[in-house]
Design an enzyme around this catalytic site. Structure first.
Site, PDB file in Angstrom:
ATOM      1  N   HIS A 178      -2.208  -9.247  12.198  1.00  0.00           N
ATOM      2  CA  HIS A 178      -1.496  -8.462  11.176  1.00  0.00           C
ATOM      3  C   HIS A 178      -2.365  -7.259  10.834  1.00  0.00           C
ATOM      4  O   HIS A 178      -3.190  -7.306   9.922  1.00  0.00           O
ATOM      5  CB  HIS A 178      -1.245  -9.314   9.927  1.00  0.00           C
ATOM      6  CG  HIS A 178      -0.408  -8.630   8.886  1.00  0.00           C
ATOM      7  ND1 HIS A 178       0.304  -9.336   7.944  1.00  0.00           N
ATOM      8  CD2 HIS A 178      -0.177  -7.324   8.615  1.00  0.00           C
ATOM      9  CE1 HIS A 178       0.938  -8.486   7.143  1.00  0.00           C
ATOM     10  NE2 HIS A 178       0.649  -7.260   7.542  1.00  0.00           N
TER      11      HIS A 178
ATOM     12  N   HIS B  51       2.096 -19.899   7.295  1.00  0.00           N
ATOM     13  CA  HIS B  51       1.364 -19.683   6.052  1.00  0.00           C
ATOM     14  C   HIS B  51       0.908 -21.015   5.477  1.00  0.00           C
ATOM     15  O   HIS B  51       1.705 -21.860   5.104  1.00  0.00           O
ATOM     16  CB  HIS B  51       2.181 -18.923   4.997  1.00  0.00           C
ATOM     17  CG  HIS B  51       1.345 -17.907   4.261  1.00  0.00           C
ATOM     18  ND1 HIS B  51       1.121 -16.636   4.734  1.00  0.00           N
ATOM     19  CD2 HIS B  51       0.657 -17.999   3.107  1.00  0.00           C
ATOM     20  CE1 HIS B  51       0.341 -15.966   3.902  1.00  0.00           C
ATOM     21  NE2 HIS B  51       0.038 -16.775   2.912  1.00  0.00           N
TER      22      HIS B  51
ATOM     23  N   GLU C  85       2.394  -8.742  13.490  1.00  0.00           N
ATOM     24  CA  GLU C  85       3.214  -8.749  12.282  1.00  0.00           C
ATOM     25  C   GLU C  85       2.777  -7.635  11.344  1.00  0.00           C
ATOM     26  O   GLU C  85       1.636  -7.176  11.380  1.00  0.00           O
ATOM     27  CB  GLU C  85       3.146 -10.109  11.585  1.00  0.00           C
ATOM     28  CG  GLU C  85       1.784 -10.519  11.077  1.00  0.00           C
ATOM     29  CD  GLU C  85       1.813 -11.874  10.401  1.00  0.00           C
ATOM     30  OE1 GLU C  85       1.116 -12.031   9.370  1.00  0.00           O
ATOM     31  OE2 GLU C  85       2.507 -12.779  10.886  1.00  0.00           O
TER      32      GLU C  85
END
Length: 246
Positions: free
Chosen positions: A44, A198, A76
């Site tokens: 990310h 997550h 992402e």
């Protein structure tokens, strides 16, 4: 088939960035993870490069292409124009779009698909035209699935942070797990693939895998990196693969 495991390298990059030194090596640990059986790597890259740096992307793309051609690269981020150009340059197999402000410490909520539908549709179409699979970060809310489908996305990624945060409250975790499951059921029924990520751990992953047997992929970083400090990266990847059902 069990959910594929994509190892998120952000926490490793954050540790590296504490010093102006090349270790721990993001690419090196990515190689160890893939050699141990991980199905892909996730990053990310945020605008301030506080963990993954833009300069990490080309070596990671080359690692997969040259040494692990069956693995996937998942990038992402928030779909700013700069981010879209970044993924178009590095051509990940999957792009996961998140709605959070780039200055946030970490992603902490999914898209409001009904409110953002018209904004997301052309972005999803652009990425898919470029040959990339698109996944959109989603809260555990079955009512949002219809609008998510209307964006044209290939998959949603269930935000599992609240579930992972209930490590000391099994009753609450069970309720959140069921909501994740119902959202996955609705998404799969609508023809969408389902990812999750997550705060997933070796302890909470098996229950998620049982409740969502058609889960396509999990992206795991913080918990996996924490375990790698104790068990080493290769052994940790094998532990998480087992937790996923492999």
């Amino acid at each position: 088939m069990p959910a594929k495991l994509s190892v998120n390298l952000n926490a490793i990059a954050m540790l590296r960035n504490r010093r102006d030194l090349p270790w721990p090596s993001v690419t090196g640990l990515g190689r160890i993870a893939l050699a141990a059986g991980a199905h892909g790597l996730t990053v990310h890259p945020r605008p301030d490069e506080r963990h993954i740096r833009f300069s990490d992307l080309a070596p990671l793309r080359a690692l997969i292409d040259d040494e692990f051609p069956k693995a996937e690269f998942n990038i992402e981020g928030y779909p700013s124009e700069d981010f879209l150009q970044l993924v178009e340059k590095h051509q990940p197999e999957q792009v996961t779009l998140v709605p959070d402000d780039p200055s946030q410490a970490t992603s902490d909520h999914g898209w409001d698909f009904r409110a953002e539908l018209e904004r997301l549709k052309p972005i999803v179409a652009r990425l898919k035209k470029g040959g990339m699979r698109v996944s959109l970060f989603a809260d555990a809310d079955p009512a949002q699935v219809e609008a998510a489908k209307a964006t044209g996305t290939d998959r949603i990624e269930l935000y599992t942070g609240p579930y992972g945060g209930c490590y000391d409250d099994s009753e609450k975790a069970a309720k959140l797990l069921e909501m994740l499951g119902k959202t996955a059921d609705a998404a799969i029924g609508a023809g969408l693939g389902v990812n999750a990520g997550h705060d997933l751990t070796v302890a909470n992953m098996p229950a998620l895998a049982r409740r969502i047997p058609k889960l396509a992929e999990v992206s795991i970083g913080h918990g996996l990196t924490a375990d790698a400090l104790e068990f080493g990266m290769a052994a940790t990847v094998r532990r998480f693969l087992s937790a996923c059902g492999w």
